[in-house]
Design an enzyme around this catalytic site. Structure first.
Site, PDB file in Angstrom:
ATOM      1  N   SER A   1      25.788 -25.506 -21.996  1.00  0.00           N
ATOM      2  CA  SER A   1      24.425 -26.370 -22.021  1.00  0.00           C
ATOM      3  C   SER A   1      25.169 -27.350 -22.795  1.00  0.00           C
ATOM      4  O   SER A   1      26.144 -27.596 -24.260  1.00  0.00           O
ATOM      5  CB  SER A   1      24.309 -25.100 -24.167  1.00  0.00           C
ATOM      6  OG  SER A   1      23.177 -26.384 -24.940  1.00  0.00           O
TER       7      SER A   1
ATOM      8  N   HIS B   1      23.505 -26.147 -18.054  1.00  0.00           N
ATOM      9  CA  HIS B   1      22.739 -25.929 -18.635  1.00  0.00           C
ATOM     10  C   HIS B   1      21.887 -27.497 -19.124  1.00  0.00           C
ATOM     11  O   HIS B   1      23.193 -27.749 -20.098  1.00  0.00           O
ATOM     12  CB  HIS B   1      22.571 -24.496 -20.068  1.00  0.00           C
ATOM     13  CG  HIS B   1      20.820 -25.105 -20.571  1.00  0.00           C
ATOM     14  ND1 HIS B   1      20.582 -23.043 -20.036  1.00  0.00           N
ATOM     15  CD2 HIS B   1      20.231 -24.395 -21.791  1.00  0.00           C
ATOM     16  CE1 HIS B   1      19.787 -22.938 -21.633  1.00  0.00           C
ATOM     17  NE2 HIS B   1      19.521 -23.791 -21.566  1.00  0.00           N
TER      18      HIS B   1
ATOM     19  N   ASP C   1      18.925 -29.665 -21.322  1.00  0.00           N
ATOM     20  CA  ASP C   1      18.131 -27.872 -22.889  1.00  0.00           C
ATOM     21  C   ASP C   1      17.469 -30.107 -22.965  1.00  0.00           C
ATOM     22  O   ASP C   1      18.132 -31.271 -23.720  1.00  0.00           O
ATOM     23  CB  ASP C   1      18.633 -28.799 -24.084  1.00  0.00           C
ATOM     24  CG  ASP C   1      18.861 -26.920 -23.656  1.00  0.00           C
ATOM     25  OD1 ASP C   1      18.848 -25.818 -23.815  1.00  0.00           O
ATOM     26  OD2 ASP C   1      20.286 -26.495 -24.485  1.00  0.00           O
TER      27      ASP C   1
ATOM     28  N   MET D   1      14.092 -31.518 -25.320  1.00  0.00           N
ATOM     29  CA  MET D   1      13.351 -31.380 -25.910  1.00  0.00           C
ATOM     30  C   MET D   1      12.727 -32.675 -26.626  1.00  0.00           C
ATOM     31  O   MET D   1      13.827 -34.036 -26.652  1.00  0.00           O
ATOM     32  CB  MET D   1      14.086 -30.863 -27.278  1.00  0.00           C
ATOM     33  CG  MET D   1      15.063 -30.050 -27.461  1.00  0.00           C
ATOM     34  SD  MET D   1      16.515 -29.650 -28.538  1.00  0.00           S
ATOM     35  CE  MET D   1      17.449 -28.809 -28.027  1.00  0.00           C
TER      36      MET D   1
ATOM     37  N   HIS E   1      16.495 -26.690 -18.761  1.00  0.00           N
ATOM     38  CA  HIS E   1      15.694 -26.349 -19.978  1.00  0.00           C
ATOM     39  C   HIS E   1      14.551 -26.771 -21.052  1.00  0.00           C
ATOM     40  O   HIS E   1      14.790 -27.413 -21.742  1.00  0.00           O
ATOM     41  CB  HIS E   1      16.476 -24.730 -21.224  1.00  0.00           C
ATOM     42  CG  HIS E   1      15.817 -24.361 -21.802  1.00  0.00           C
ATOM     43  ND1 HIS E   1      16.667 -23.690 -22.944  1.00  0.00           N
ATOM     44  CD2 HIS E   1      14.762 -24.106 -22.602  1.00  0.00           C
ATOM     45  CE1 HIS E   1      15.664 -23.240 -23.964  1.00  0.00           C
ATOM     46  NE2 HIS E   1      14.541 -22.975 -23.601  1.00  0.00           N
TER      47      HIS E   1
ATOM     48  N   MET F   1      11.989 -27.633 -23.234  1.00  0.00           N
ATOM     49  CA  MET F   1      10.972 -27.671 -24.172  1.00  0.00           C
ATOM     50  C   MET F   1      10.622 -28.649 -25.071  1.00  0.00           C
ATOM     51  O   MET F   1      10.423 -29.156 -25.808  1.00  0.00           O
ATOM     52  CB  MET F   1      12.108 -27.315 -25.781  1.00  0.00           C
ATOM     53  CG  MET F   1      13.307 -26.196 -25.220  1.00  0.00           C
ATOM     54  SD  MET F   1      14.361 -26.132 -27.063  1.00  0.00           S
ATOM     55  CE  MET F   1      15.493 -26.615 -25.192  1.00  0.00           C
TER      56      MET F   1
ATOM     57  N   MET G   1      14.743 -16.863 -25.912  1.00  0.00           N
ATOM     58  CA  MET G   1      15.323 -17.259 -26.746  1.00  0.00           C
ATOM     59  C   MET G   1      16.224 -16.244 -27.522  1.00  0.00           C
ATOM     60  O   MET G   1      15.325 -15.480 -28.758  1.00  0.00           O
ATOM     61  CB  MET G   1      14.512 -18.438 -26.880  1.00  0.00           C
ATOM     62  CG  MET G   1      14.486 -19.398 -26.317  1.00  0.00           C
ATOM     63  SD  MET G   1      16.006 -20.568 -25.627  1.00  0.00           S
ATOM     64  CE  MET G   1      16.738 -20.766 -27.293  1.00  0.00           C
TER      65      MET G   1
ATOM     66  N   GLY H   1      15.367 -24.889 -30.761  1.00  0.00           N
ATOM     67  CA  GLY H   1      15.535 -26.553 -31.069  1.00  0.00           C
ATOM     68  C   GLY H   1      16.948 -27.260 -31.745  1.00  0.00           C
ATOM     69  O   GLY H   1      17.017 -28.720 -31.355  1.00  0.00           O
ATOM     70  N   PHE H   2      17.546 -26.584 -31.997  1.00  0.00           N
ATOM     71  CA  PHE H   2      18.475 -26.917 -32.360  1.00  0.00           C
ATOM     72  C   PHE H   2      20.095 -25.714 -31.657  1.00  0.00           C
ATOM     73  O   PHE H   2      19.954 -24.377 -31.433  1.00  0.00           O
ATOM     74  CB  PHE H   2      19.124 -27.159 -33.674  1.00  0.00           C
ATOM     75  CG  PHE H   2      18.139 -27.966 -33.873  1.00  0.00           C
ATOM     76  CD1 PHE H   2      18.369 -29.210 -34.019  1.00  0.00           C
ATOM     77  CD2 PHE H   2      17.048 -27.667 -34.740  1.00  0.00           C
ATOM     78  CE1 PHE H   2      17.549 -29.758 -34.831  1.00  0.00           C
ATOM     79  CE2 PHE H   2      15.985 -28.379 -35.329  1.00  0.00           C
ATOM     80  CZ  PHE H   2      16.139 -29.923 -35.273  1.00  0.00           C
ATOM     81  N   GLY H   3      21.390 -26.890 -31.502  1.00  0.00           N
ATOM     82  CA  GLY H   3      22.601 -25.687 -31.016  1.00  0.00           C
ATOM     83  C   GLY H   3      23.293 -25.163 -32.831  1.00  0.00           C
ATOM     84  O   GLY H   3      22.392 -25.430 -33.587  1.00  0.00           O
ATOM     85  N   GLY H   4      24.046 -24.028 -32.503  1.00  0.00           N
ATOM     86  CA  GLY H   4      24.885 -23.840 -32.840  1.00  0.00           C
ATOM     87  C   GLY H   4      24.233 -22.671 -34.437  1.00  0.00           C
ATOM     88  O   GLY H   4      24.357 -22.876 -35.459  1.00  0.00           O
TER      89      GLY H   4
ATOM     90  N   ASP I   1      19.698 -17.290 -24.584  1.00  0.00           N
ATOM     91  CA  ASP I   1      20.159 -18.573 -25.032  1.00  0.00           C
ATOM     92  C   ASP I   1      20.077 -18.749 -26.492  1.00  0.00           C
ATOM     93  O   ASP I   1      18.972 -18.335 -27.453  1.00  0.00           O
ATOM     94  CB  ASP I   1      19.508 -19.624 -24.180  1.00  0.00           C
ATOM     95  CG  ASP I   1      19.555 -20.696 -24.392  1.00  0.00           C
ATOM     96  OD1 ASP I   1      20.206 -21.396 -24.817  1.00  0.00           O
ATOM     97  OD2 ASP I   1      19.108 -21.978 -24.531  1.00  0.00           O
ATOM     98  N   GLY I   2      21.148 -18.842 -27.360  1.00  0.00           N
ATOM     99  CA  GLY I   2      21.359 -19.005 -28.331  1.00  0.00           C
ATOM    100  C   GLY I   2      21.949 -17.814 -29.629  1.00  0.00           C
ATOM    101  O   GLY I   2      22.214 -17.324 -29.244  1.00  0.00           O
ATOM    102  N   GLY I   3      23.281 -18.467 -30.083  1.00  0.00           N
ATOM    103  CA  GLY I   3      23.802 -18.090 -31.045  1.00  0.00           C
ATOM    104  C   GLY I   3      25.047 -16.929 -29.776  1.00  0.00           C
ATOM    105  O   GLY I   3      25.701 -16.122 -30.299  1.00  0.00           O
TER     106      GLY I   3
HETATM  107  C1  DX5 Z   1      18.110 -24.378 -28.262  1.00  0.00           C
HETATM  108  C2  DX5 Z   1      18.892 -25.067 -27.059  1.00  0.00           C
HETATM  109  C3  DX5 Z   1      19.998 -24.159 -26.576  1.00  0.00           C
HETATM  110  C4  DX5 Z   1      21.489 -24.528 -27.714  1.00  0.00           C
HETATM  111  C5  DX5 Z   1      22.660 -23.374 -27.938  1.00  0.00           C
HETATM  112  O1  DX5 Z   1      17.335 -24.709 -28.442  1.00  0.00           O
HETATM  113  O2  DX5 Z   1      18.152 -23.906 -26.280  1.00  0.00           O
HETATM  114  O3  DX5 Z   1      20.576 -24.158 -25.287  1.00  0.00           O
HETATM  115  O4  DX5 Z   1      22.391 -25.362 -27.024  1.00  0.00           O
HETATM  116  O5  DX5 Z   1      23.143 -23.668 -28.071  1.00  0.00           O
HETATM  117  P1  DX5 Z   1      24.117 -22.810 -29.248  1.00  0.00           P
HETATM  118  O6  DX5 Z   1      25.315 -21.497 -27.864  1.00  0.00           O
HETATM  119  O7  DX5 Z   1      25.180 -23.654 -30.236  1.00  0.00           O
HETATM  120  O8  DX5 Z   1      23.450 -22.273 -29.551  1.00  0.00           O
HETATM  121 ZN    ZN Z   2      18.759 -24.344 -23.540  1.00  0.00          ZN
END
Ligand code: DX5
Ligand code: ZN
Length: 217
Positions: free
Chosen positions: A8, A33, A35, A37, A66, A68, A137, A142-145, A175-177
């Site tokens: 991502s 990937h 993203d 938004m 992706h 969103m 999901m 909405g957010f990475g990390g 996707d996520g964490g």
């Molecule tokens: C979150 C995104 C993810 C995000 C994953 O809404 O869709 O693709 O970048 O990031 P990590 O791997 O940091 O959780």
């Molecule tokens: Zn994503």
């Protein structure tokens, strides 16, 4: 199915995008990937078409978009024109999910449907006859990390069961964490396509991080 690792870009250094893409590809990821938004469907605005137009030229692996965003059908042609190989939209964002799937397929590309952690798996069951990928999901989009939500493992297993029933070739993306603590559980629950943002891009040694992830799954 072979495990796919999709990196991502949300977690990369935006001041050096072409370099970051090359770094991910050299580290051995299978897909990039992307993203998107819109600040409406999720409470964040990331990047959209102009950026993909610029950096798309630097990407040599399949591009996994992706979306969103609200009302995704309006943007399918644009992302298809920009070279997306697979477009995933959110079930919750579409009035008529089947129309979105058909629109994506009409452009000769693969279609994915995604659900947020609070959406039941039953919502997407009617679309398993036509989608190429389901994205469960594992954080609220909405957010990475963010921290992985363990309750999503049960949903992944449910989706795995339903996919197997169809005997169709459908990927199950998460996707996520995703990291070394969660990847094994995700694989055991039936995921075959892992999105990784923070874990891969913020690692000291990205090739090693991707290798370790693959060893676990
Ligand atoms: C979150 C995104 C993810 C995000 C994953 O809404 O869709 O693709 O970048 O990031 P990590 O791997 O940091 O959780
Ligand atoms: Zn994503």
């Amino acid at each position: 199915m072979d495990i796919i690792v999709s990196a991502s870009l949300l977690a990369c250094d935006f001041s050096n995008l072409a370099f970051e893409i090359k770094r991910a590809e050299d580290a051995g990821v299978d897909w990039i990937h992307y993203d998107v938004m819109d600040g409406m469907f999720v409470r964040n605005i990331s990047f959209g078409e102009p950026l993909l137009k610029s950096v798309g030229k630097s990407i040599t692996v399949p591009v996994d978009v992706h979306l969103m965003i609200c009302d995704p059908i309006r943007y399918i042609d644009n992302y298809a024109d920009l070279g997306a190989d697979i477009i995933t939209f959110h079930y919750e964002a579409a009035d008529d999910p089947q129309a979105v799937i058909d629109k994506i397929h009409s452009r000769g590309i693969k279609a994915g449907i995604s659900i947020k952690p609070a959406t039941p798996v039953s919502a997407i069951q009617p679309f398993l006859k036509s989608v190429d990928m389901v994205l469960v999901m594992t954080v609220n989009p909405g957010f990475g990390g963010q921290k992985f939500i363990p309750d999503t493992l049960e949903k992944i297993s449910e989706v795995r069961y339903l996919i197997d029933q169809t005997e169709r070739d459908i990927r199950l993306q998460v996707d996520g964490g995703v990291n070394l603590e969660t990847a094994g559980l995700l694989k055991e629950s039936g995921a075959d396509t892992l999105v990784t943002g923070t874990y891969a891009f913020k690692a000291n040694d990205m090739p090693e991080a991707v290798k370790l992830l693959r060893e676990i799954v």
